[in-house]
Design a protein around this motif. Structure first.
Motif, PDB file in Angstrom:
ATOM      1  N   ALA A  70       0.799  -1.095  -0.050  1.00  0.00           N
ATOM      2  CA  ALA A  70      -0.009  -0.047   0.051  1.00  0.00           C
ATOM      3  C   ALA A  70       0.880   1.027   0.044  1.00  0.00           C
ATOM      4  O   ALA A  70       0.885   2.177   0.847  1.00  0.00           O
ATOM      5  CB  ALA A  70      -1.053  -0.025   1.212  1.00  0.00           C
ATOM      6  N   SER A  73      -0.887   4.819   0.407  1.00  0.00           N
ATOM      7  CA  SER A  73      -1.310   5.036   1.572  1.00  0.00           C
ATOM      8  C   SER A  73      -0.163   5.868   2.494  1.00  0.00           C
ATOM      9  O   SER A  73      -0.096   6.557   3.237  1.00  0.00           O
ATOM     10  CB  SER A  73      -1.978   3.929   2.391  1.00  0.00           C
ATOM     11  N   THR A 102      -6.072   6.613  -3.064  1.00  0.00           N
ATOM     12  CA  THR A 102      -5.761   5.734  -1.709  1.00  0.00           C
ATOM     13  C   THR A 102      -6.774   4.779  -1.544  1.00  0.00           C
ATOM     14  O   THR A 102      -6.421   3.439  -1.055  1.00  0.00           O
ATOM     15  CB  THR A 102      -5.856   6.931  -0.452  1.00  0.00           C
ATOM     16  N   GLU A 103      -8.022   4.998  -1.992  1.00  0.00           N
ATOM     17  CA  GLU A 103      -9.169   3.902  -1.900  1.00  0.00           C
ATOM     18  C   GLU A 103      -8.796   2.751  -3.058  1.00  0.00           C
ATOM     19  O   GLU A 103      -8.932   1.311  -2.598  1.00  0.00           O
ATOM     20  CB  GLU A 103     -10.435   4.302  -2.132  1.00  0.00           C
ATOM     21  N   ASN A 105      -5.857   1.749  -3.745  1.00  0.00           N
ATOM     22  CA  ASN A 105      -4.859   1.035  -3.139  1.00  0.00           C
ATOM     23  C   ASN A 105      -5.518   0.061  -2.018  1.00  0.00           C
ATOM     24  O   ASN A 105      -4.781  -1.027  -1.626  1.00  0.00           O
ATOM     25  CB  ASN A 105      -3.898   2.365  -2.501  1.00  0.00           C
ATOM     26  N   ARG A 106      -6.381   0.631  -1.351  1.00  0.00           N
ATOM     27  CA  ARG A 106      -7.075  -0.219  -0.172  1.00  0.00           C
ATOM     28  C   ARG A 106      -7.525  -1.402  -0.652  1.00  0.00           C
ATOM     29  O   ARG A 106      -7.242  -2.437  -0.134  1.00  0.00           O
ATOM     30  CB  ARG A 106      -8.075   0.888   0.635  1.00  0.00           C
ATOM     31  N   ARG A 230     -10.615   7.539   9.104  1.00  0.00           N
ATOM     32  CA  ARG A 230     -11.460   8.291   8.086  1.00  0.00           C
ATOM     33  C   ARG A 230     -12.511   9.030   8.442  1.00  0.00           C
ATOM     34  O   ARG A 230     -13.025   9.974   8.066  1.00  0.00           O
ATOM     35  CB  ARG A 230     -11.433   7.471   6.745  1.00  0.00           C
ATOM     36  N   SER A 267     -15.074   1.096  -0.017  1.00  0.00           N
ATOM     37  CA  SER A 267     -14.072   1.892  -0.759  1.00  0.00           C
ATOM     38  C   SER A 267     -14.465   1.956  -1.891  1.00  0.00           C
ATOM     39  O   SER A 267     -14.232   3.107  -2.810  1.00  0.00           O
ATOM     40  CB  SER A 267     -12.607   0.979  -0.633  1.00  0.00           C
ATOM     41  N   ALA A 304      -4.642   3.468   7.092  1.00  0.00           N
ATOM     42  CA  ALA A 304      -3.943   2.707   5.992  1.00  0.00           C
ATOM     43  C   ALA A 304      -4.583   1.387   5.896  1.00  0.00           C
ATOM     44  O   ALA A 304      -5.460   1.079   6.748  1.00  0.00           O
ATOM     45  CB  ALA A 304      -2.440   2.309   6.328  1.00  0.00           C
TER      46      ALA A 304
END
Lengths: 366, 217, 152
Positions: A70, A73, A102-103, A105-106, A230, A267, A304
């Motif tokens: 990740a 993040s 980022t989402e 990536n999540r 978040r 996400s 993260a």
């Protein structure tokens, strides 16, 4: 009549189920784990010491290599720490795009977790399917940043480059495909009796223990604590989107599996909203070329994929690099949950519990 | 850096030694640029404000004389505690005040930092699940000064304290199993201290090697 | 007979059938894998491959030896020896040494360059047999990486 003997077993550091170079010293009574001690540090590269010799931009490269699953993040957390101390206003477009990446990536991180966790337990098919979808996200990263794994994505005050043509098309395609793929995974695992036998009631940890042990991320939310940074301390533009915290009350491996599956759906919701609401405008604020931060200290944490990723930065106001950069890696702290979770379980369950903690050794050893 | 390259075009042995010795200074790359601009660059300090909110005042009152300093900086509430016999009791107080989540313990070496009262520092980053607030508790330590462990209050302190001991050499009392965590057990020294310089030999693998090899050919 | 009835009644393998249906469904989908040495994927334009030096339309080096890339490189793998020559106002690199062995492909050098003199190309097959082949000098910096044939 029979003498009971405690056997010491060495698991790892080169073991496929330890997800890296993690070594466990197990004390076994028969096949039951009596005691366990993780031995880490095989991947220690001295990231914090290296960062002291680098300037702020160069140190961004180091954060890629913490949790290499990740990287986006990690970049976001580091850059936001700098921005918090520097007090710079980031343009809206950059904020939306940061959230979007980022989402994504999540989702990529959770897909890798799902693949390897299922493979550890014995479900090979999910591994292949999850990697197929992860590939789509990695393609998007490559399209935007040029790197697939080590992205070095964001810059102080905004983004590195503008969003390329055709990027939104790729994201839309992913949004269209992914829900049906999620159903495939759920069909394969959620109701599967073997999967349930291997996960339900394994690695139980209560909410109080989880908080006391400092666990975070899906591991904590699997114990019924709705702690998601978040939501509780919104950074970037997370407060503008409509989404829910994924919580389960099972406290076991199965609950954490369900949390992560829910989280991927949430996400995707955020990605969809971020893409729709992406404003036009500048992608980077006006910032000086060589970055200098005021003397002071700052701790900033983000959510993260693995949990609370915190950066503690001290600047002496003189140099153009950090005086001290401490990384609070979520995997490092979550690994402490391994011992209480494993006690009383079989050796085979240790594999399932390592998988459910979702540790990345790059972040533990730093 | 360019001047240096001109001075050392050939890899003579003693000259190379010089380069090696210079290395730690050279590591901070922006330095040559800093020399050109005014000799004393102005240091901007992040402003410190007085704590204004009720819960902050309440907590300071509760801790009493053990608070050396309390301030808000960059939107974060800091409390500097004294390292005395009340240390553990103070942390228990803080936990009872609602700060049940210990996020992080960071160790800092203030050797080259201006305005620090003592050489080492520990920063405890706390979070309250119910109140949704953050707090940083700081402790300053002299060299060889020991600090009580908070492992009885928060179990998560185990790894953090072992890491602080391993990399910074801060000794925690009143706990078991304080040993190295990231480095091998037979390692000598504590690498995150500021008087430990870069490891030599790193420069051999950089671009200078290309030049050296080409000249050998 | 009674046993068979019982078996049918307690037959509840819905979860396993559901899973098998998913795998069965995938038989008829398009393959997503690529047969690598025969088929090749084309990287995206921003792909960060090997560092290359660029020339302008007159065949001159674009590099003016401002040393920005040398200073920003986190692993110190670039070394430039600047020089002057007739008919050129700016400096030009007499030597441009690059150690790809240690390059981390972060792209900070390209980002810091104000003259567009360097770029990361789209090569991804950078493996070599000898460590020495990674040590690139100025002449090699313009050319694509030579193709390595398999040998024993």
């Amino acid at each position: 009549m029979f003498k009971r003997e405690i056997v010491e077993l060495n698991m790892g550091p080169q073991h496929p189920s330890t997800h890296g170079v993690l070594r466990l010293k197990l004390k076994l009574d028969g096949e039951t784990v009596v005691d366990l001690e993780p031995e880490i540090g095989y991947l220690h590269r001295g990231v914090e010491k290296l960062a002291e010799n680098f300037n702020y931009l160069q140190a961004l490269n180091l954060t890629d290599r913490l949790d290499y699953i990740a990287a986006v993040s990690n970049n976001l957390g580091y850059i936001e720490t700098l921005e918090k101390l520097g007090g710079v206003e980031v343009p809206k477009k950059a904020q939306y795009f940061r959230v979007l990446l980022t989402e994504l990536n999540r989702i990529a991180s959770h897909l890798l977790w799902l693949a390897t966790h299922a493979l550890d337990i014995g479900a090979m098919t999910v591994f292949l399917y999850a990697f197929r979808e992860r590939e789509m996200i990695l393609d998007m990263f490559e399209m935007y940043t040029g790197g697939r794994l080590l992205t070095t994505t964001f810059r102080y005050g905004g983004l590195k480059e503008d969003i390329p043509e055709g990027f939104d098309k790729k994201v839309k395609e992913f949004i269209k495909i992914f829900p049906s793929r999620m159903e495939d995974y759920e069909d394969l695992l959620t109701e599967n009796r073997i999967w349930k036998k291997r996960t339900v009631g394994v690695g139980v940890i209560s909410a109080e223990d989880a908080i006391n042990l400092g666990l975070s991320g899906p591991v904590l939310r699997g114990s019924g604590v709705p702690y998601d940074i978040r939501k509780v301390e919104p950074y970037e533009v997370y407060d503008e989107f409509d989404w829910e915290i994924a919580v389960e009350n099972g406290c076991d491996t199965y609950a954490r599996y369900k949390v992560r599956m829910k989280e991927m759906r949430q996400s995707l919701r955020i990605v969809e909203q971020a893409l729709e609401g992406m404003p036009e405008g500048e992608f980077r604020a006006k910032v000086p070329k060589t970055l200098k931060l005021p003397k002071g200290e700052v701790y900033h944490s983000i959510e993260a994929p693995k949990g609370e990723l915190g950066y503690y930065l001290i600047s002496d106001g003189k140099g153009t690099g950090p005086y001290r950069l401490k990384v609070r890696g979520p995997s490092f702290v979550n690994l402490q949950g391994l011992k209480p979770m494993c006690k009383g379980h079989m050796v085979a369950d240790v594999v399932a519990i390592i998988g459910t903690l979702d540790v990345v050794l790059g972040e533990i050893d730093r | 850096m360019s001047e240096e390259l001109k001075n050392n075009p050939s890899p003579e042995k003693d000259k190379k030694e010089e380069v090696k010795a210079k290395k730690p200074v050279e590591g901070e790359k922006p330095k040559p640029a800093a020399k050109k601009v005014p000799p004393k660059p102005q240091i901007v300090v992040a402003p410190k404000e007085e704590p204004a909110e009720d819960w902050q005042k309440e907590l300071i009152k509760k801790l009493g004389d053990d608070v050396e300093e309390a301030y808000v900086s960059v939107g974060e509430f800091n409390i500097v505690l004294k390292n005395n016999e009340n240390f553990i009791a103070n942390f228990e107080n803080i936990k009872q005040h609602g700060f049940d989540y210990l996020a992080d313990i960071s160790s800092v070496d203030y050797l080259k930092f201006e305005g620090a009262p003592k050489r080492f520092g520990l920063s405890y980053h706390l979070y309250s699940m119910n109140m949704n607030r953050r707090l940083r508790v700081k402790v300053f330590l002299d060299e060889n000064e020991k600090v009580p462990s908070v492992m009885d209050i928060w179990k998560t302190a185990d790894f953090h304290e072992r890491e602080a001991y391993d990399l910074m050499g801060i000794v925690f009392t009143g706990r078991q199993g304080l040993k190295r965590i990231l480095l091998p057990d037979d390692w000598v020294g504590h690498p995150l201290r500021k008087d430990v310089d870069k490891v030599e030999g790193r420069e051999e693998y950089t671009a200078k090697l290309v030049r050296k090899l080409r000249e050998e050919d | 007979m009674k046993g068979l009835v019982n078996f049918v009644k307690t037959f509840n393998y819905r979860d396993l059938i559901k899973g098998a249906a998913v795998t069965f469904k995938h038989q008829f989908k398009k393959t997503v894998t690529v047969q690598y040495p025969k088929q090749r994927l084309e990287p995206f334009p921003r792909f960060r491959g090997r560092l290359t030096l660029l020339k302008d339309e007159n065949g001159e080096d674009k590099c003016v030896c401002c040393m920005a890339c040398v200073r920003i490189c986190p692993t110190q793998v670039i070394e430039i020896k600047p020089g002057k020559k007739e008919g050129r106002k700016t400096r030009y690199p007499v030597e441009y040494n690059f150690n790809m062995d240690r390059c981390i492909f972060c792209g900070l050098c390209v980002e810091s360059c104000n003259f567009g003199a360097i770029e990361l190309n789209n090569e991804y097959e950078l493996a070599q047999y000898s460590r020495k082949d990674f040590y690139l000098t100025k002449e090699k910096m313009y050319l694509p990486t030579p193709k390595v044939e398999y040998r024993k």
